[in-house]
Design a protein around this motif. Structure first.
Motif, mmCIF file in Angstrom:
data_model
loop_
_atom_site.group_PDB
_atom_site.id
_atom_site.type_symbol
_atom_site.label_atom_id
_atom_site.label_comp_id
_atom_site.label_asym_id
_atom_site.label_seq_id
_atom_site.Cartn_x
_atom_site.Cartn_y
_atom_site.Cartn_z
ATOM 1 N N ILE A 1 10.161 44.473 -18.579
ATOM 2 C CA ILE A 1 10.903 44.540 -17.314
ATOM 3 C C ILE A 1 12.115 45.439 -17.443
ATOM 4 C CG2 ILE A 1 12.287 43.194 -15.682
ATOM 5 C CD1 ILE A 1 10.405 40.814 -16.279
ATOM 6 N N GLN A 2 12.905 45.234 -18.496
ATOM 7 C CA GLN A 2 14.161 45.968 -18.649
ATOM 8 C C GLN A 2 13.942 47.440 -18.975
ATOM 9 O OE1 GLN A 2 17.077 44.771 -17.801
ATOM 10 N NE2 GLN A 2 16.124 42.778 -17.349
ATOM 11 N N THR A 3 12.888 47.758 -19.735
ATOM 12 C CA THR A 3 12.633 49.171 -20.047
ATOM 13 C C THR A 3 12.115 49.929 -18.837
ATOM 14 O OG1 THR A 3 10.465 48.525 -20.959
ATOM 15 C CG2 THR A 3 12.271 48.874 -22.522
ATOM 16 N N GLN A 4 11.483 49.226 -17.900
ATOM 17 C CA GLN A 4 11.069 49.871 -16.649
ATOM 18 C C GLN A 4 12.275 50.127 -15.749
ATOM 19 O OE1 GLN A 4 8.056 47.296 -15.002
ATOM 20 N NE2 GLN A 4 6.408 48.203 -16.230
ATOM 21 N N LEU A 5 13.212 49.183 -15.746
ATOM 22 C CA LEU A 5 14.412 49.338 -14.920
ATOM 23 C C LEU A 5 15.360 50.389 -15.475
ATOM 24 C CD1 LEU A 5 15.213 45.562 -14.204
ATOM 25 C CD2 LEU A 5 14.264 47.242 -12.605
ATOM 26 N N ASP A 6 15.465 50.454 -16.805
ATOM 27 C CA ASP A 6 16.407 51.371 -17.458
ATOM 28 C C ASP A 6 15.812 51.827 -18.788
ATOM 29 O OD1 ASP A 6 18.498 52.739 -18.609
ATOM 30 O OD2 ASP A 6 19.980 51.143 -18.337
ATOM 31 N N PRO A 7 15.004 52.905 -18.783
ATOM 32 C CA PRO A 7 14.337 53.357 -20.010
ATOM 33 C C PRO A 7 15.285 53.646 -21.167
ATOM 34 C CG PRO A 7 13.403 54.455 -18.087
ATOM 35 C CD PRO A 7 14.612 53.718 -17.607
ATOM 36 N N THR B 1 18.289 47.179 -25.345
ATOM 37 C CA THR B 1 19.567 46.476 -25.466
ATOM 38 C C THR B 1 19.751 45.473 -24.335
ATOM 39 O OG1 THR B 1 20.566 48.409 -26.548
ATOM 40 C CG2 THR B 1 22.069 46.774 -25.622
ATOM 41 N N ASN B 2 19.407 45.898 -23.113
ATOM 42 C CA ASN B 2 19.541 45.001 -21.960
ATOM 43 C C ASN B 2 18.632 43.789 -22.099
ATOM 44 O OD1 ASN B 2 21.343 46.820 -20.899
ATOM 45 N ND2 ASN B 2 19.875 47.770 -19.507
ATOM 46 N N ALA B 3 17.422 43.997 -22.621
ATOM 47 C CA ALA B 3 16.479 42.891 -22.781
ATOM 48 C C ALA B 3 17.022 41.844 -23.742
ATOM 49 C CB ALA B 3 15.131 43.416 -23.275
ATOM 50 N N VAL B 4 17.626 42.302 -24.827
ATOM 51 C CA VAL B 4 18.210 41.375 -25.800
ATOM 52 C C VAL B 4 19.326 40.560 -25.136
ATOM 53 C CG1 VAL B 4 19.580 41.219 -27.919
ATOM 54 C CG2 VAL B 4 17.597 42.752 -27.824
ATOM 55 N N LYS B 5 20.178 41.214 -24.371
ATOM 56 C CA LYS B 5 21.275 40.522 -23.699
ATOM 57 C C LYS B 5 20.762 39.485 -22.702
ATOM 58 C CE LYS B 5 24.598 44.347 -24.040
ATOM 59 N NZ LYS B 5 25.375 45.356 -23.272
ATOM 60 N N VAL B 6 19.759 39.881 -21.905
ATOM 61 C CA VAL B 6 19.215 38.977 -20.896
ATOM 62 C C VAL B 6 18.564 37.756 -21.553
ATOM 63 C CG1 VAL B 6 17.434 38.721 -19.113
ATOM 64 C CG2 VAL B 6 18.884 40.760 -19.150
ATOM 65 N N CYS B 7 17.834 37.991 -22.642
ATOM 66 C CA CYS B 7 17.169 36.873 -23.325
ATOM 67 C C CYS B 7 18.177 35.903 -23.931
ATOM 68 C CB CYS B 7 16.221 37.402 -24.402
ATOM 69 S SG CYS B 7 14.686 38.085 -23.732
ATOM 70 N N ILE B 8 19.268 36.421 -24.453
ATOM 71 C CA ILE B 8 20.317 35.546 -24.985
ATOM 72 C C ILE B 8 20.885 34.681 -23.862
ATOM 73 C CG2 ILE B 8 22.651 35.509 -25.948
ATOM 74 C CD1 ILE B 8 21.879 37.963 -27.617
ATOM 75 N N GLU B 9 21.115 35.306 -22.698
ATOM 76 C CA GLU B 9 21.650 34.565 -21.549
ATOM 77 C C GLU B 9 20.676 33.484 -21.087
ATOM 78 O OE1 GLU B 9 22.395 37.569 -18.652
ATOM 79 O OE2 GLU B 9 24.128 38.417 -19.721
ATOM 80 N N LYS B 10 19.372 33.783 -21.157
ATOM 81 C CA LYS B 10 18.359 32.835 -20.699
ATOM 82 C C LYS B 10 17.981 31.801 -21.762
ATOM 83 C CE LYS B 10 16.022 35.854 -17.340
ATOM 84 N NZ LYS B 10 14.723 36.502 -16.964
ATOM 85 N N GLY B 11 18.501 31.965 -22.973
ATOM 86 C CA GLY B 11 18.177 31.024 -24.045
ATOM 87 C C GLY B 11 16.850 31.305 -24.716
ATOM 88 N N ILE B 12 16.346 32.520 -24.572
ATOM 89 C CA ILE B 12 15.075 32.920 -25.185
ATOM 90 C C ILE B 12 15.374 33.516 -26.569
ATOM 91 C CG2 ILE B 12 13.071 34.452 -25.001
ATOM 92 C CD1 ILE B 12 13.500 34.366 -21.924
ATOM 93 N N LEU B 13 14.914 32.858 -27.620
ATOM 94 C CA LEU B 13 15.193 33.286 -29.004
ATOM 95 C C LEU B 13 16.699 33.508 -29.203
ATOM 96 C CD1 LEU B 13 12.307 35.901 -29.583
ATOM 97 C CD2 LEU B 13 12.342 33.506 -30.307
ATOM 98 N N ARG B 14 17.502 32.690 -28.574
ATOM 99 C CA ARG B 14 18.953 32.933 -28.530
ATOM 100 C C ARG B 14 19.586 33.054 -29.916
ATOM 101 N NH1 ARG B 14 22.010 28.880 -24.971
ATOM 102 N NH2 ARG B 14 21.582 30.407 -23.301
ATOM 103 N N GLU B 15 19.367 32.062 -30.778
ATOM 104 C CA GLU B 15 20.021 32.082 -32.085
ATOM 105 C C GLU B 15 19.616 33.315 -32.889
ATOM 106 O OE1 GLU B 15 20.382 31.734 -36.316
ATOM 107 O OE2 GLU B 15 18.464 31.596 -35.258
ATOM 108 N N TYR B 16 18.338 33.613 -32.867
ATOM 109 C CA TYR B 16 17.806 34.774 -33.604
ATOM 110 C C TYR B 16 18.392 36.078 -33.068
ATOM 111 C CZ TYR B 16 14.343 38.298 -35.016
ATOM 112 O OH TYR B 16 13.716 39.423 -35.497
#
Length: 294
Positions: free
Chosen positions: A185-191, A196-211
């Motif tokens: 999703i994020q690479t389509q929005l901002d190649p 980097t954006n995907a990592v930030k969004v996943c941390i916010e959503k709690g997806i693999l947050r600690e890792y």
């Protein structure tokens, strides 16, 4: 976008289940989900991966010895390669060479070996069944009633909405699937900044947050490596189509010849012999050989 040396860079999948400091915990969770068991964290797990075997340019597999089994895992983010049983056969033969004492092969008494199991986790964009099995015997030119050699690879679709039971029983694999979807999703929005954006969004959503909090920069670099690999594959397919057109043969036949040539290169056969065996020109095999050594 920056590039990295893929020879020495793992995928996020491999890091999660093989190399990271919490990889053993995640691997056992995945093993238990696959086998409906409850092995504790104290259970011995030995990482026995062979580098750069299943894929020529990217190290993208997990191989562990646990519970008297060799579990070999691989990930596919593009079309599933139906030659995976042959690749796994080459892989497991080398693993047994590594694990077994050479003298044991000549003992009269049966030398016991760990039982192998092979899994491919598919999270590509194409529609694919929830589960399927690839068999080595499907590649045999002729099949006797009793197949003399068989190797089965279980392919599990781990895309969101397709992953089914395995994603419900393995939290890390489920979150990894969501992470891959967010990357798309994020690479389509901002190649340029999508990883980097995907990592930030996943941390916010709690997806693999600690890792991701702990290894965000490394993860971005691994994603760049995987992106480069998929780009290379697309380029190779386009070039194969051009060669097929020039030679007046079907692209499918050429792809099969190229795949056979790549496999033979791994066994150290000469360029001349491979050209004779596959019908490719020596120049085509030389080009494959050059790419294989990069």
């Amino acid at each position: 976008m920056a590039t990295v040396n893929r020879k020495y860079k793992d995928s996020v999948f491999v890091d999660l289940f093989s190399d990271d400091e919490k990889a053993k915990e995640r691997f056992l969770s995945l093993y238990n989900a696959l086998h409906h068991t409850n092995l504790p964290l104290s259970c011995p797990v030995e990482n026995i991966r062979l580098d750069n075997i299943i894929y020529m340019n990217i190290i993208n597999d997990v191989s562990c010895l646990v519970d008297d089994k060799i579990i070999v895992l691989a990930e596919h983010q593009s079309t599933v390669n139906e030659n995976m049983p042959l690749r796994f056969l080459q892989y497991i033969a080398r693993l047994y060479e590594k694990l077994q004492i050479p003298a044991d092969r000549y003992l009269r008494k049966l030398s016991k070996i760990p039982t192998p199991e092979f899994y491919v986790f598919y999270n590509g964009r194409e529609d694919y069944p929830e589960t399927t099995v690839l068999k080595l015997s499907d590649a045999f030119i002729t099949k006797p009633e009793q197949v003399p050699l068989e190797l089965k690879v279980q392919v599990l679709n781990i895309n969101s909405g397709k992953g089914g039971k395995i994603l419900k029983t393995c939290k890390t694999l489920d979150e990894y699937s969501l992470f891959v979807e967010e990357v798309r999703i994020q690479t389509q929005l901002d190649p340029e900044n999508g990883f980097t954006n995907a990592v930030k969004v996943c941390i916010e959503k709690g997806i693999l947050r600690e890792y991701l909090q702990r290894k965000s920069r490394e993860v971005v670099n691994m994603l760049i490596a995987e992106y480069d690999y998929d780009t290379d594959i697309a380029v190779q397919r386009e070039e194969a189509g051009k060669i097929a057109l020039a030679k007046g043969i079907s692209q499918g036949s050429l792809q099969k010849a190229l795949e056979t040539a790549r496999n033979l290169l791994q066994f150290g056969l000469s360029v001349e012999n491979i050209a004779q065996a596959t019908g490719l020109s020596q120049a085509d095999v030389e080009a494959l050989n050059h790419n294989y050594k990069l």
